[in-house]
Scaffold this motif. Structure first.
Motif, PDB file in Angstrom:
ATOM      1  N   HIS A 181     -48.737 -11.328  -4.727  1.00  0.00           N
ATOM      2  CA  HIS A 181     -48.937 -11.721  -3.333  1.00  0.00           C
ATOM      3  C   HIS A 181     -48.425 -13.121  -3.017  1.00  0.00           C
TER       4      HIS A 181
ATOM      5  N   SER B 194     -42.715 -17.728   4.948  1.00  0.00           N
ATOM      6  CA  SER B 194     -42.536 -17.076   3.649  1.00  0.00           C
ATOM      7  C   SER B 194     -43.555 -15.955   3.515  1.00  0.00           C
TER       8      SER B 194
ATOM      9  N   LYS C  99     -39.486 -11.535   3.381  1.00  0.00           N
ATOM     10  CA  LYS C  99     -38.176 -11.302   2.742  1.00  0.00           C
ATOM     11  C   LYS C  99     -37.046 -10.828   3.658  1.00  0.00           C
TER      12      LYS C  99
HETATM   13  C1  LIG Z   1     -41.981 -11.915  -2.681  1.00  0.00           C
HETATM   14  C2  LIG Z   1     -43.347 -11.444  -2.376  1.00  0.00           C
HETATM   15  C3  LIG Z   1     -44.344 -12.314  -1.922  1.00  0.00           C
HETATM   16  C4  LIG Z   1     -44.125 -13.801  -1.821  1.00  0.00           C
HETATM   17  O1  LIG Z   1     -43.161 -14.129  -0.887  1.00  0.00           O
HETATM   18  P1  LIG Z   1     -42.544 -15.634  -0.859  1.00  0.00           P
HETATM   19  O2  LIG Z   1     -41.625 -15.586   0.320  1.00  0.00           O
HETATM   20  O3  LIG Z   1     -41.854 -15.852  -2.153  1.00  0.00           O
HETATM   21  O4  LIG Z   1     -43.686 -16.545  -0.650  1.00  0.00           O
HETATM   22  C5  LIG Z   1     -45.560 -11.780  -1.586  1.00  0.00           C
HETATM   23  N1  LIG Z   1     -45.814 -10.463  -1.676  1.00  0.00           N
HETATM   24  C6  LIG Z   1     -44.879  -9.598  -2.098  1.00  0.00           C
HETATM   25  C7  LIG Z   1     -45.193  -8.138  -2.167  1.00  0.00           C
HETATM   26  C8  LIG Z   1     -43.621 -10.047  -2.473  1.00  0.00           C
HETATM   27  O5  LIG Z   1     -42.702  -9.188  -2.932  1.00  0.00           O
END
Ligand SMILES: *Cc1c(COP(=O)(O)O)cnc(C)c1O
Length: 385
Positions: A137, A102, A250
């Protein structure tokens, strides 16, 4: 037909304000609900489904690997993991990759690396990490602590020490905050959850100059901005920035969970055997899918992303009720006169899935959304806004 909404409400933890729709399937940027109603997807599962729903190439890559072996453990070598790491290093100029599952985990790795690097170079002393106001974050305790938004800093204390916040684009505040105790400055080049705001070039230059002076690491959180989303493979390229650590997640997995922490020259050997790990990190099926995503994010696709983004922006600015449009590439924030949440609900009723960020509407469509789908979605947004 009895839907699964009521069951979800009863049995799934109440942590999300879900929209009133039960999604069952999709194809590219088109999704279908339990009643067969069609939607144009402008969110791609929050920048996750890079090539939309049920993408053939990605699906085949994952299935091919599932037919071989779905998981080993990080005690053994597997090809998709090695291949993906090589691809990411080639795209970014970084040296090594740690895989988690993640965005938050990718950032945990970055935070641990920065802390260890500082300690290694300062006789075991502890350094601090500076992040930006309005940053996001992640949701683990350390990444929540790193997140510069007061709304997240309640209920879950005590938080992790060693983080300080400065306002984005404020070189003076950053200059006052950094010193010999600074282990790293951590930034999103476009703050996503914070309202889809790109950093100013001068501020990025300011970070670079201060890093050269004090020696702290630069961490680019590209969890959302990475993997072609902004029209470059990584958003740092827009700013001529070569960070020491890039985190991404993501869109990398095309819909399966993965996070990656990319380590540059200075920190490639900082983490040693036993320093960090993850049971699922680098999972071969997920990595095989990710390879099929990364390989397709080439110059041609990036050019298309940039052109589609310009087209969308131009047409959004023509709509009555749109005050401004922000962001970079297909990461688009729309400032309107009305409540973003209400507009998103109305768009849903008319067949468009759109997100919000703070007070803005937010678009993160699949990178392969077609112009026909863009036009249809814009028409609905025109009616709604
Ligand atoms: C979505 C996001 C996170 C967290 O990611 P997860 O997969 O939900 O843990 C961290 N940093 C940024 C910039 C994000 O957009």
């Amino acid at each position: 037909m009895l839907g699964f909404k009521e069951k979800d409400k009863q049995f799934v933890a109440n942590t999300y304000g879900r929209f009133d729709v039960e999604l069952v399937k999709g194809n590219g940027a088109e999704l279908y609900d339990a009643n067969g109603k069609k939607y144009i997807d402008l969110g791609s599962g929050i920048a996750v489904n890079t090539f939309g729903a049920s993408d053939e190439e990605w699906k085949n890559a994952v299935i091919e690997q599932l037919n071989l072996i779905q998981h080993t453990s990080n005690l053994y070598y597997t090809e998709p993991c090695a291949k993906l790491a090589e691809l990411l290093c080639k795209k970014s100029g970084m040296k090594k990759v740690f895989f988690g599952n993640s965005g938050a985990e990718a950032n945990e790795c970055a935070i641990k690396t920065a802390r260890k690097y500082y300690s290694d170079n300062h006789n075991g002393e502890q350094g601090k990490i500076i992040t930006l106001v309005n940053s996001f974050h992640g949701r683990t305790i350390a990444t929540l602590s790193a997140t510069g938004q007061d709304v997240f800093h309640k209920n879950f204390g005590p938080f992790v020490e060693g983080f300080e916040f400065v306002p984005a684009n404020d070189c003076k505040a950053l200059t006052e905050a950094v010193d010999g105790k600074t282990a790293a400055v951590m930034i999103e080049l476009v703050q996503g959850e914070g309202g889809v705001n790109a950093l100013e070039q001068e501020f990025v230059d300011c970070i670079k100059e201060l890093s050269a002076k004090f020696g702290f690491l630069i961490i680019a959180d590209e969890v959302q901005t990475g993997n072609g989303r902004t029209g470059k493979y990584f958003a740092v390229e827009h700013f001529g920035l070569k960070p020491d650590i890039i985190t991404t997640a993501k869109g990398l997995g095309g819909g399966l969970p993965i996070g990656a922490c990319l380590l540059g020259d200075r920190v490639e050997f900082t983490l040693e055997a036993g320093d960090h790990g993850s049971t699922f990190g680098g999972n071969p099926a997920v990595c095989a899918g990710a390879v099929s995503i990364v390989e397709r994010i080439d110059e041609k696709l990036l050019k298309e992303v940039t052109e589609k983004a310009a087209y969308i922006k131009e047409n959004l600015l023509k709509l009555d009720g749109v005050k401004s449009v922000s962001g970079l590439g297909l990461m688009i924030g729309i400032e309107t006169e009305k409540s973003a949440k209400e507009l998103a609900v109305k768009a849903l009723e008319k067949g468009v899935l759109i997100l919000t960020a703070k007070t803005k509407l937010r678009m993160l469509p699949p990178l392969n959304i077609t112009y026909e789908q863009i036009d249809a979605a814009l028409e609905i947004l025109r009616e709604v806004i």
